[in-house]
Design a protein around this motif. Structure first.
Motif, short mmCIF file in Angstrom:
data_model
loop_
_atom_site.label_atom_id
_atom_site.label_comp_id
_atom_site.label_asym_id
_atom_site.label_seq_id
_atom_site.Cartn_x
_atom_site.Cartn_y
_atom_site.Cartn_z
N ALA A 141 0.84 -1.20 0.00
CA ALA A 141 0.00 0.00 0.00
C ALA A 141 0.87 1.25 0.00
N GLU A 167 -6.89 9.75 -4.59
CA GLU A 167 -7.96 9.22 -5.43
C GLU A 167 -8.69 10.43 -6.02
N HIS A 197 -5.74 7.45 -9.87
CA HIS A 197 -4.95 7.36 -8.65
C HIS A 197 -3.54 7.85 -8.99
N ARG A 240 -3.35 2.46 -0.82
CA ARG A 240 -3.64 1.26 -1.61
C ARG A 240 -2.45 0.96 -2.49
#
Length: 210
Positions: free
Chosen positions: A74, A79, A110, A133
């Motif tokens: 991650a 986003e 992203h 992420r």
């Protein structure tokens, strides 16, 4: 210390050969460090024969045949969403112009989290939300151009050559055609020169040119 000498791509990874897993961010997958320690504590050196980008789900093969699975870790990302696709597309175009890597979804982008990127997003009227992420950006454009070049090298043909700049291997042939200064139609006749010695007029005309 054991060495990882080969990249095994995801479709060929056998689960029963996986001995451990290593988590790498995008930078670590693009340029693996010289040594790594897997999650289970197995330490090994990375000695790949040539540079290669690791993808999420790939594996590194050790000298003893065991595999170390590669998992995307991650990362801090933004986003990005917009009120309409056109606005998001304009942002994606601007990000590319600024060499900002981006993972492109159907209605979301992203990108790496940074003050500069956040300001760029706001400037385009889009909304950025911090998330953590895995980051799987699109492959760089030069990767595709390289593939295209390889394809060009393996797919020469008369029509293909005339549609592009002359290849070095055919320089003499192409130079001869340019000296005549004729139209493409005459160049076509030249292609059939070996099969049409009987065309005396065209052949003698070539002689006068030289």
């Amino acid at each position: 210390m054991l060495k990882a000498t080969t990249i095994v791509r995801r479709p060929a990874v056998r689960a029963d050969r996986v001995a451990d897993t290593v988590e790498l961010d995008h930078g670590g997958r693009a340029s693996p460090p010289e040594s790594l320690t897997a999650l289970g504590g197995l330490a090994f050196a990375v000695a790949l024969p040539k540079a290669g980008t690791l993808e999420d789900g790939d594996a590194l093969r050790l000298e003893d045949g065991r595999l170390i699975a590669v998992k995307a870790s991650a990362e801090d990302l933004l986003e990005v969403r917009a009120e309409n696709p056109a606005r998001l597309m304009r942002l994606a175009w601007q990000l590319g112009g600024n060499h900002v890597e981006a993972e492109i979804g159907a209605d979301v982008l992203h990108i790496p989290a940074s003050p500069a990127n956040a300001e760029l997003v706001r400037g385009q009227g889009c909304l950025a939300t911090p998330v953590a992420r895995a980051f799987r950006p699109e492959k760089a454009a030069h990767d595709h151009s390289t593939c295209g070049h390889d394809h060009h090298d393996h797919d020469h043909g008369p029509g293909h050559e005339h549609g592009h700049e002359p290849a070095h291997d055919h320089h003499a042939h192409d130079h001869h055609a340019h000296e005549h200064g004729h139209s493409h139609e005459h160049g076509h006749d030249h292609d059939h020169h070996d099969h049409a010695h009987g065309h005396s007029h065209g052949h003698s005309h070539h002689g006068h040119e030289h």
